[in-house]
Write a protein that holds these residues in place. Structure first.
Motif, PDB file in Angstrom:
ATOM      1  N   THR A  40       4.343  22.435 -17.909  1.00 51.25           N
ATOM      2  CA  THR A  40       3.656  21.298 -18.511  1.00 51.25           C
ATOM      3  C   THR A  40       4.392  20.002 -18.209  1.00 51.25           C
ATOM      4  N   LYS A  41       5.717  20.042 -18.284  1.00 54.95           N
ATOM      5  CA  LYS A  41       6.526  18.865 -17.988  1.00 54.95           C
ATOM      6  C   LYS A  41       6.373  18.454 -16.518  1.00 54.95           C
ATOM      7  N   ILE A  42       6.384  19.430 -15.629  1.00 52.90           N
ATOM      8  CA  ILE A  42       6.221  19.157 -14.197  1.00 52.90           C
ATOM      9  C   ILE A  42       4.828  18.588 -13.929  1.00 52.90           C
ATOM     10  N   ALA A  43       3.810  19.158 -14.572  1.00 47.62           N
ATOM     11  CA  ALA A  43       2.445  18.671 -14.380  1.00 47.62           C
ATOM     12  C   ALA A  43       2.312  17.227 -14.854  1.00 47.62           C
ATOM     13  N   ALA A  44       2.972  16.888 -15.938  1.00 49.60           N
ATOM     14  CA  ALA A  44       2.934  15.504 -16.429  1.00 49.60           C
ATOM     15  C   ALA A  44       3.589  14.557 -15.433  1.00 49.60           C
ATOM     16  N   LYS A  45       4.695  14.988 -14.836  1.00 50.89           N
ATOM     17  CA  LYS A  45       5.358  14.163 -13.823  1.00 50.89           C
ATOM     18  C   LYS A  45       4.464  13.980 -12.599  1.00 50.89           C
ATOM     19  N   ILE A  46       3.793  15.050 -12.197  1.00 52.61           N
ATOM     20  CA  ILE A  46       2.892  14.972 -11.042  1.00 52.61           C
ATOM     21  C   ILE A  46       1.748  14.002 -11.341  1.00 52.61           C
ATOM     22  N   ASP A  47       1.172  14.095 -12.535  1.00 54.23           N
ATOM     23  CA  ASP A  47       0.094  13.176 -12.911  1.00 54.23           C
ATOM     24  C   ASP A  47       0.569  11.738 -12.881  1.00 54.23           C
ATOM     25  N   ASN A  48       1.774  11.500 -13.380  1.00 59.62           N
ATOM     26  CA  ASN A  48       2.341  10.156 -13.381  1.00 59.62           C
ATOM     27  C   ASN A  48       2.518   9.647 -11.946  1.00 59.62           C
ATOM     28  N   LEU A  49       3.022  10.505 -11.074  1.00 65.13           N
ATOM     29  CA  LEU A  49       3.204  10.122  -9.674  1.00 65.13           C
ATOM     30  C   LEU A  49       1.866   9.863  -8.982  1.00 65.13           C
ATOM     31  N   ARG A  50       0.845  10.647  -9.309  1.00 60.77           N
ATOM     32  CA  ARG A  50      -0.482  10.408  -8.721  1.00 60.77           C
ATOM     33  C   ARG A  50      -1.028   9.057  -9.177  1.00 60.77           C
ATOM     34  N   ASP A  51      -0.812   8.726 -10.456  1.00 58.92           N
ATOM     35  CA  ASP A  51      -1.250   7.416 -10.953  1.00 58.92           C
ATOM     36  C   ASP A  51      -0.541   6.292 -10.205  1.00 58.92           C
ATOM     37  N   LYS A  52       0.762   6.456 -10.005  1.00 59.48           N
ATOM     38  CA  LYS A  52       1.516   5.440  -9.259  1.00 59.48           C
ATOM     39  C   LYS A  52       1.038   5.353  -7.818  1.00 59.48           C
ATOM     40  N   GLN A  53       0.712   6.496  -7.229  1.00 59.05           N
ATOM     41  CA  GLN A  53       0.213   6.512  -5.863  1.00 59.05           C
ATOM     42  C   GLN A  53      -1.131   5.781  -5.787  1.00 59.05           C
ATOM     43  N   ASP A  54      -2.007   6.039  -6.743  1.00 63.30           N
ATOM     44  CA  ASP A  54      -3.304   5.351  -6.764  1.00 63.30           C
ATOM     45  C   ASP A  54      -3.121   3.843  -6.895  1.00 63.30           C
ATOM     46  N   GLU A  55      -2.185   3.434  -7.749  1.00 61.36           N
ATOM     47  CA  GLU A  55      -1.905   2.009  -7.909  1.00 61.36           C
ATOM     48  C   GLU A  55      -1.373   1.402  -6.605  1.00 61.36           C
ATOM     49  N   ALA A  56      -0.507   2.115  -5.921  1.00 60.64           N
ATOM     50  CA  ALA A  56       0.061   1.624  -4.662  1.00 60.64           C
ATOM     51  C   ALA A  56      -1.014   1.518  -3.582  1.00 60.64           C
ATOM     52  N   VAL A  57      -1.913   2.477  -3.528  1.00 61.77           N
ATOM     53  CA  VAL A  57      -2.994   2.435  -2.539  1.00 61.77           C
ATOM     54  C   VAL A  57      -3.909   1.242  -2.822  1.00 61.77           C
ATOM     55  N   ALA A  58      -4.228   1.028  -4.090  1.00 63.59           N
ATOM     56  CA  ALA A  58      -5.079  -0.116  -4.451  1.00 63.59           C
ATOM     57  C   ALA A  58      -4.384  -1.432  -4.106  1.00 63.59           C
ATOM     58  N   ALA A  59      -3.097  -1.528  -4.367  1.00 65.08           N
ATOM     59  CA  ALA A  59      -2.352  -2.753  -4.038  1.00 65.08           C
ATOM     60  C   ALA A  59      -2.309  -2.964  -2.530  1.00 65.08           C
ATOM     61  N   ARG A  60      -2.136  -1.886  -1.774  1.00 61.82           N
ATOM     62  CA  ARG A  60      -2.130  -1.991  -0.309  1.00 61.82           C
ATOM     63  C   ARG A  60      -3.485  -2.479   0.201  1.00 61.82           C
ATOM     64  N   GLU A  61      -4.562  -1.957  -0.362  1.00 67.02           N
ATOM     65  CA  GLU A  61      -5.902  -2.378   0.058  1.00 67.02           C
ATOM     66  C   GLU A  61      -6.145  -3.853  -0.276  1.00 67.02           C
ATOM     67  N   ARG A  62      -5.705  -4.277  -1.456  1.00 68.03           N
ATOM     68  CA  ARG A  62      -5.844  -5.696  -1.817  1.00 68.03           C
ATOM     69  C   ARG A  62      -5.053  -6.577  -0.852  1.00 68.03           C
ATOM     70  N   ALA A  63      -3.837  -6.156  -0.538  1.00 72.12           N
ATOM     71  CA  ALA A  63      -2.999  -6.928   0.386  1.00 72.12           C
ATOM     72  C   ALA A  63      -3.635  -6.976   1.775  1.00 72.12           C
ATOM     73  N   SER A  64      -4.217  -5.877   2.202  1.00 73.14           N
ATOM     74  CA  SER A  64      -4.864  -5.833   3.515  1.00 73.14           C
ATOM     75  C   SER A  64      -6.053  -6.788   3.562  1.00 73.14           C
ATOM     76  N   LYS A  65      -6.851  -6.806   2.492  1.00 70.86           N
ATOM     77  CA  LYS A  65      -8.001  -7.717   2.442  1.00 70.86           C
ATOM     78  C   LYS A  65      -7.550  -9.170   2.432  1.00 70.86           C
ATOM     79  N   LEU A  66      -6.513  -9.458   1.636  1.00 75.31           N
ATOM     80  CA  LEU A  66      -6.003 -10.836   1.598  1.00 75.31           C
ATOM     81  C   LEU A  66      -5.430 -11.261   2.947  1.00 75.31           C
ATOM     82  N   ARG A  67      -4.734 -10.355   3.614  1.00 77.83           N
ATOM     83  CA  ARG A  67      -4.184 -10.655   4.927  1.00 77.83           C
ATOM     84  C   ARG A  67      -5.289 -10.970   5.907  1.00 77.83           C
ATOM     85  N   ALA A  68      -6.359 -10.161   5.879  1.00 78.13           N
ATOM     86  CA  ALA A  68      -7.485 -10.379   6.784  1.00 78.13           C
ATOM     87  C   ALA A  68      -8.146 -11.730   6.502  1.00 78.13           C
TER      88      ALA A  68
END
Length: 76
Positions: A40-68
């Protein structure tokens, strides 16, 4: 003089065997609960990391659009 009679039985009896099996079952249940807590503890860490990954992907996409957009602005 008082005499005590003790009857020692070397042969196992059903009650003793059931008690030992019950103790073993209780111990296995405790191990299972501890391992489930770890999972359960490991699954919670994985969920947290997936949330951070989703946030990073969204930030990368925003940066890419702004750059363009900025590149288009400079090219005009």
């Amino acid at each position: 003089m008082i005499k005590f009679k003790f009857r020692l039985s070397i042969r196992p009896n059903t009650d003793a065997a059931i008690a030992r099996f019950t103790d073993a079952l209780t111990e296995l249940e405790a191990v299972e609960a501890a391992e489930q807590a770890k999972l359960t503890k490991i699954a919670a860490k994985i969920d947290n990391l997936r949330d951070k990954q989703d946030e990073a992907v969204a930030a990368r996409e925003r940066a890419s659009k702004l750059r363009a957009k900025f590149a288009d602005f400079l090219a005009a």
